[in-house]
Write a protein that holds these residues in place. Structure first.
Motif, PDB file in Angstrom:
ATOM      1  N   GLU A  12      -2.733   1.759   5.525  1.00 18.72           N
ATOM      2  CA  GLU A  12      -1.472   1.248   5.465  1.00 18.72           C
ATOM      3  C   GLU A  12      -0.929   1.651   4.121  1.00 18.72           C
ATOM      4  O   GLU A  12      -1.662   1.791   3.045  1.00 18.72           O
TER       5      GLU A  12
ATOM      6  N   HIS B  76       2.007  -1.518  11.339  1.00 14.88           N
ATOM      7  CA  HIS B  76       2.173  -1.688   9.901  1.00 14.88           C
ATOM      8  C   HIS B  76       3.587  -1.306   9.091  1.00 14.88           C
ATOM      9  O   HIS B  76       3.500  -0.554   8.303  1.00 14.88           O
TER      10      HIS B  76
ATOM     11  N   ALA C 273       2.884   4.873   7.102  1.00 15.01           N
ATOM     12  CA  ALA C 273       1.300   4.925   6.686  1.00 15.01           C
ATOM     13  C   ALA C 273       1.171   6.053   6.006  1.00 15.01           C
ATOM     14  O   ALA C 273       1.991   6.920   5.880  1.00 15.01           O
TER      15      ALA C 273
END
Length: 373
Positions: free
Chosen positions: A176, A133, A137
């Motif tokens: 995320e 991601h 995060a």
């Protein structure tokens, strides 16, 4: 129907239920954690909300139990239900406001749009999520976080090593890092018999993880956005079995998609504007809902309402003096204080203003500025 409502928790949300309770002839009683809390005017008992015996004794004196916060443990909630107490919202719904991992899993089952997420138990799992991601995060403790507490933005798994070590093998939540245009909140009220009403979606502004300002309705919100937010909130309220007020905190992306951030099953900071800006305030609405009374009109009374939180604030007589000056300078501003001892970043009150958006924003901000220390 008897109208005796017991509120567990003696904070500002319970305090702001007092006025509508008096107006509606409701006998409002509060179980406060300690003496002298914000809702002390209605505090009929003092006790630990984690103490099953204390909570059951309090509940025997009322017909409906509701909450100022979502922290009452599940075993205590289940004991209330087993004793035949009417609890709104009930434990089956509250579990999703108490545990963010349970919330994410249930929202996924309901098909609600939300950030990508995972439950991680060690640094290797967390690092794998980061790598997938973009290297950054958000990590959250599943329980107990609020107003920015229990939330971190990280770029390396070792930045959450202490949380992982403290969980005794239980997972933490990683999400995320959403690139959002702004934050929104949608409120819905639902009564046990099923009736629901929604308030206009609002824009919220956060500073240091704490709500600072709310604009109602959300400026520049398209009809489609308002419809989607209202429909989503009602689907969640019904899907989770929420009774009372539900606030659905949302991210709006650049392409006008919305994602569910968090849930609150009680009156919420994003709805304080309703005290002066809606036909029925969220506090009256919550009482109506938990008593299964017909819900009130959620319509705004003006083009716009703006709420500005008072954070920190002056002490004692200084607060009274500044209220007088703020009212003299801005007579249309409505000032609500919580009777709390000030400390940096603590919510000790808020200011509402209604009217044309820019004018309301100016009045609310200018009046709130009198309380800066």
């Amino acid at each position: 129907m008897s109208l005796r409502v017991g509120v567990i928790g003696g904070g500002q949300l319970a305090r702001m239920m007092i006025a509508p309770a008096v107006e509606m002839g409701i006998d409002l009683r509060v179980l406060a954690e300690t003496e002298g809390m914000a809702a002390r005017l209605a505090a009929t008992a003092v006790g630990d909300y984690r103490d099953e015996a204390a909570v059951l004794a309090f509940a025997r004196e009322v017909d409906v139990i509701t909450f100022d916060h979502e922290h009452v443990p599940q075993p205590v909630l289940r004991a209330l239900v087993d004793a035949g107490v009417s609890v709104h919202p009930g434990p089956d719904a509250l579990q999703y406001a108490q545990d963010k991992l349970a919330m994410r899993a249930r929202l996924a089952e309901l098909g609600a749009p939300q950030p990508d997420w995972a439950a991680v138990r060690d640094e290797a799992e967390l690092q794998a999520f980061l790598d997938d991601h973009g290297g950054r995060a958000v990590v959250k403790t599943p329980r107990g976080g609020y107003d920015g507490k229990g939330v971190r933005v990280i770029s390396n798994a070792d930045e959450a090593a202490d949380w992982l070590a403290d969980t005794a093998g239980e997972p933490i939540l990683v999400e995320e890092l959403v690139s959002f245009a702004r934050e929104l909140a949608q409120q819905v009220a639902r009564r046990p018999s099923g009736q629901m009403v929604t308030y206009p979606v609002v824009e919220t502004v956060q500073r240091d993880g704490v709500c600072s300002e709310v604009f109602a309705p959300a400026p520049r919100a398209s009809e489609r956005l308002m419809e989607v937010a209202a429909r989503l909130s009602t689907q969640i309220a019904e899907g989770l079995g929420v009774t009372g007020m539900l606030a659905v905190e949302l991210f709006e992306t650049d392409d006008e998609r919305i994602l569910v951030n968090e849930l609150a099953m009680r009156p919420h900071n994003s709805g304080h504007w309703t005290q002066d800006g809606a036909v029925t305030s969220q506090f009256e609405q919550h009482l109506r809902a938990v008593l299964d009374l017909p819900l009130g009109d959620p319509s705004p009374v003006a083009e716009a309402a703006v709420m500005v939180n008072i954070l920190g604030g002056p002490q004692g007589a200084q607060m009274t003096d500044r209220i007088a000056v703020a009212i003299a300078d801005h007579p249309t501003a409505r000032i609500h204080t919580y009777g709390k001892e000030p400390r940096p970043g603590r919510k000790v009150g808020h200011v509402n203003a209604v009217g044309e958006l820019d004018e309301a924003a100016y009045i609310a901000r200018a009046a709130a500025a009198h309380f800066l220390t």
